[in-house]
Motif scaffolding. Structure first.
Motif, PDB file in Angstrom:
ATOM      1  N   ALA A  52       0.834  -1.209   0.000  1.00  0.00           N
ATOM      2  CA  ALA A  52       0.000   0.000   0.000  1.00  0.00           C
ATOM      3  C   ALA A  52       0.866   1.256   0.000  1.00  0.00           C
ATOM      4  O   ALA A  52       0.561   2.241  -0.695  1.00  0.00           O
ATOM      5  CB  ALA A  52      -0.920  -0.019   1.220  1.00  0.00           C
ATOM      6  N   ALA A  53       1.982   1.233   0.776  1.00  0.00           N
ATOM      7  CA  ALA A  53       2.882   2.384   0.816  1.00  0.00           C
ATOM      8  C   ALA A  53       3.544   2.605  -0.528  1.00  0.00           C
ATOM      9  O   ALA A  53       3.711   3.745  -0.990  1.00  0.00           O
ATOM     10  CB  ALA A  53       3.924   2.191   1.911  1.00  0.00           C
ATOM     11  N   LEU A  54       3.936   1.520  -1.193  1.00  0.00           N
ATOM     12  CA  LEU A  54       4.587   1.638  -2.498  1.00  0.00           C
ATOM     13  C   LEU A  54       3.608   2.190  -3.544  1.00  0.00           C
ATOM     14  O   LEU A  54       3.990   2.982  -4.414  1.00  0.00           O
ATOM     15  CB  LEU A  54       5.104   0.266  -2.947  1.00  0.00           C
ATOM     16  CG  LEU A  54       6.316  -0.270  -2.164  1.00  0.00           C
ATOM     17  CD1 LEU A  54       6.631  -1.692  -2.596  1.00  0.00           C
ATOM     18  CD2 LEU A  54       7.521   0.633  -2.367  1.00  0.00           C
ATOM     19  N   VAL A  55       2.355   1.774  -3.455  1.00  0.00           N
ATOM     20  CA  VAL A  55       1.347   2.289  -4.394  1.00  0.00           C
ATOM     21  C   VAL A  55       1.178   3.794  -4.186  1.00  0.00           C
ATOM     22  O   VAL A  55       1.095   4.590  -5.154  1.00  0.00           O
ATOM     23  CB  VAL A  55       0.009   1.549  -4.200  1.00  0.00           C
ATOM     24  CG1 VAL A  55      -1.105   2.249  -4.991  1.00  0.00           C
ATOM     25  CG2 VAL A  55       0.143   0.119  -4.645  1.00  0.00           C
ATOM     26  N   ALA A  56       1.138   4.221  -2.918  1.00  0.00           N
ATOM     27  CA  ALA A  56       1.001   5.648  -2.621  1.00  0.00           C
ATOM     28  C   ALA A  56       2.200   6.435  -3.131  1.00  0.00           C
ATOM     29  O   ALA A  56       2.067   7.540  -3.672  1.00  0.00           O
ATOM     30  CB  ALA A  56       0.830   5.849  -1.119  1.00  0.00           C
ATOM     31  N   CYS A  57       3.422   5.860  -2.961  1.00  0.00           N
ATOM     32  CA  CYS A  57       4.638   6.519  -3.456  1.00  0.00           C
ATOM     33  C   CYS A  57       4.614   6.625  -4.978  1.00  0.00           C
ATOM     34  O   CYS A  57       5.044   7.633  -5.559  1.00  0.00           O
ATOM     35  CB  CYS A  57       5.867   5.765  -2.990  1.00  0.00           C
ATOM     36  SG  CYS A  57       6.210   5.925  -1.235  1.00  0.00           S
TER      37      CYS A  57
ATOM     38  N   ALA B  79       1.940  10.143   6.509  1.00  0.00           N
ATOM     39  CA  ALA B  79       1.099   9.534   7.553  1.00  0.00           C
ATOM     40  C   ALA B  79       1.038   8.013   7.389  1.00  0.00           C
ATOM     41  O   ALA B  79       1.043   7.254   8.371  1.00  0.00           O
ATOM     42  CB  ALA B  79      -0.305  10.143   7.507  1.00  0.00           C
ATOM     43  N   MET B  80       0.978   7.571   6.144  1.00  0.00           N
ATOM     44  CA  MET B  80       0.938   6.120   5.885  1.00  0.00           C
ATOM     45  C   MET B  80       2.230   5.460   6.361  1.00  0.00           C
ATOM     46  O   MET B  80       2.203   4.406   6.994  1.00  0.00           O
ATOM     47  CB  MET B  80       0.703   5.859   4.406  1.00  0.00           C
ATOM     48  CG  MET B  80       0.636   4.384   4.039  1.00  0.00           C
ATOM     49  SD  MET B  80       0.273   4.143   2.291  1.00  0.00           S
ATOM     50  CE  MET B  80      -1.432   4.725   2.224  1.00  0.00           C
ATOM     51  N   PHE B  81       3.387   6.078   6.058  1.00  0.00           N
ATOM     52  CA  PHE B  81       4.672   5.519   6.484  1.00  0.00           C
ATOM     53  C   PHE B  81       4.752   5.445   8.010  1.00  0.00           C
ATOM     54  O   PHE B  81       5.296   4.493   8.568  1.00  0.00           O
ATOM     55  CB  PHE B  81       5.805   6.377   5.919  1.00  0.00           C
ATOM     56  CG  PHE B  81       6.277   5.948   4.558  1.00  0.00           C
ATOM     57  CD1 PHE B  81       7.612   5.666   4.327  1.00  0.00           C
ATOM     58  CD2 PHE B  81       5.372   5.814   3.503  1.00  0.00           C
ATOM     59  CE1 PHE B  81       8.045   5.263   3.064  1.00  0.00           C
ATOM     60  CE2 PHE B  81       5.779   5.420   2.258  1.00  0.00           C
ATOM     61  CZ  PHE B  81       7.127   5.138   2.013  1.00  0.00           C
TER      62      PHE B  81
ATOM     63  N   ILE C 159       2.310   2.575   9.311  1.00  0.00           N
ATOM     64  CA  ILE C 159       2.793   1.191   9.148  1.00  0.00           C
ATOM     65  C   ILE C 159       4.158   0.982   9.801  1.00  0.00           C
ATOM     66  O   ILE C 159       4.658  -0.144   9.840  1.00  0.00           O
ATOM     67  CB  ILE C 159       2.882   0.800   7.665  1.00  0.00           C
ATOM     68  CG1 ILE C 159       3.948   1.636   6.945  1.00  0.00           C
ATOM     69  CG2 ILE C 159       1.529   0.917   6.992  1.00  0.00           C
ATOM     70  CD1 ILE C 159       4.168   1.220   5.501  1.00  0.00           C
ATOM     71  N   ASP C 160       4.724   2.042  10.339  1.00  0.00           N
ATOM     72  CA  ASP C 160       6.043   1.975  10.984  1.00  0.00           C
ATOM     73  C   ASP C 160       7.061   1.356  10.023  1.00  0.00           C
ATOM     74  O   ASP C 160       7.589   0.268  10.247  1.00  0.00           O
ATOM     75  CB  ASP C 160       5.956   1.161  12.270  1.00  0.00           C
ATOM     76  CG  ASP C 160       7.155   1.408  13.190  1.00  0.00           C
ATOM     77  OD1 ASP C 160       8.113   2.097  12.743  1.00  0.00           O
ATOM     78  OD2 ASP C 160       7.139   0.905  14.336  1.00  0.00           O
ATOM     79  N   ILE C 161       7.320   2.104   8.945  1.00  0.00           N
ATOM     80  CA  ILE C 161       8.169   1.597   7.880  1.00  0.00           C
ATOM     81  C   ILE C 161       9.564   1.249   8.358  1.00  0.00           C
ATOM     82  O   ILE C 161      10.181   0.285   7.884  1.00  0.00           O
ATOM     83  CB  ILE C 161       8.218   2.618   6.710  1.00  0.00           C
ATOM     84  CG1 ILE C 161       8.858   1.978   5.471  1.00  0.00           C
ATOM     85  CG2 ILE C 161       8.974   3.883   7.145  1.00  0.00           C
ATOM     86  CD1 ILE C 161       8.079   0.863   4.893  1.00  0.00           C
ATOM     87  N   ASP C 162      10.097   1.990   9.311  1.00  0.00           N
ATOM     88  CA  ASP C 162      11.441   1.696   9.829  1.00  0.00           C
ATOM     89  C   ASP C 162      11.485   0.316  10.516  1.00  0.00           C
ATOM     90  O   ASP C 162      12.451  -0.433  10.374  1.00  0.00           O
ATOM     91  CB  ASP C 162      11.877   2.785  10.821  1.00  0.00           C
ATOM     92  CG  ASP C 162      12.103   4.126  10.141  1.00  0.00           C
ATOM     93  OD1 ASP C 162      12.432   4.114   8.938  1.00  0.00           O
ATOM     94  OD2 ASP C 162      11.955   5.162  10.812  1.00  0.00           O
TER      95      ASP C 162
END
Length: 256
Positions: free
Chosen positions: A185-190, A212-214, A217-220
């Motif tokens: 989902a994050a990659l689609v938003a990017c 906000a999405m990153f 989902i706590d991307i780190d």
């Protein structure tokens, strides 16, 4: 009971056959030592035999020695019929494996008594053989039970050894599967943000939404934990592979 008469004198053989038939025996006859041996070497031969000492082709002693070389079959009780009464001849007969002897001319009552004794001994042999077979069967069943118990313990140990790596491999795989949904989902938003940037009109709301999405989902955390989960899963698969390979070598030693 079947009984072999090996006697080259027709009259003596006739007298023996008549008496034995009267006493209820099934009589098999041989006219010389060779015939007697050919009869007794058969698997279904009579287990009781009266052999004349002196016969053509093979003597009674020679037939007896041949019979005692046979293995893996029931016992044959041999009574020697002889006119020799000296101790040396009697001992020679016993040394050859003779069980009993009757002196010619024989007494019918004595012969019948010796045959009854022979039957008792043969019955005892048969009983001991049956008990031996029963003990062997029981021992085989016990050994089979122990083998099955060992196999069960081995299987339980293998199951335990395989279960641990498979459990954390499964947990890690589920974690990666769930994490991929957030990452996807994050990659689609990017990608949408990059497409918008190409037109030169990136809205601050789009950037805020991606940020906000990153954060959501706590991307780190995912960037740190997902590679570790994949590495642990690969280690688990390798561990299971080694266990399977070890079992293959154990069950088929020398086969690669």
């Amino acid at each position: 009971m079947r009984i072999l008469i090996a006697e080259d004198e027709k009259l003596t053989r006739f007298v023996l056959r008549t008496a034995l038939s009267k006493w209820g025996y099934e009589v098999v006859e041989a006219a010389d030592g060779q015939e007697a041996w050919e009869c007794l070497e058969q698997e279904n031969s009579p287990r009781l035999a009266i052999l004349d000492w002196a016969m053509p082709k093979l003597t009674g002693i020679e037939v007896c020695r041949n019979v005692r070389t046979l293995v893996g079959r029931g016992y044959t009780y041999i009574i020697m019929l002889t006119g020799k009464e000296d101790t040396e001849c009697v001992l020679a007969g016993f040394d050859a494996g003779v069980d009993d002897y009757v002196i010619k001319p024989f007494d019918s009552n004595e012969l019948q008594a010796r045959l009854r004794a022979a039957e008792r001994i043969l019955n005892l042999h048969a009983k001991l053989h049956e008990e031996h077979v029963a003990r062997e069967l029981a021992q085989n069943e016990l050994n089979q039970g122990r083998r099955l118990e060992s196999v069960g313990q081995l299987a339980a140990g293998i199951a335990h050894e395989i279960n641990t790596p498979m459990q954390y491999t499964g947990d890690n795989t589920r974690f990666v599967h769930e994490s991929f949904e957030d990452i996807s989902a994050a990659l689609v938003a990017c990608r949408e943000l990059l497409n918008t940037d190409e037109t030169g009109s990136v809205a601050s709301e789009q950037v805020a939404r991606v940020r906000a999405m990153f954060k959501d989902i706590d991307i780190d955390y995912l960037l740190e934990e997902v590679p570790q989960a994949i590495e642990q899963s690969l280690e688990g698969i390798e561990r299971v592979t080694k266990i399977v390979r070890a079992m293959k070598n154990f069950s088929h030693p020398g086969v690669k």
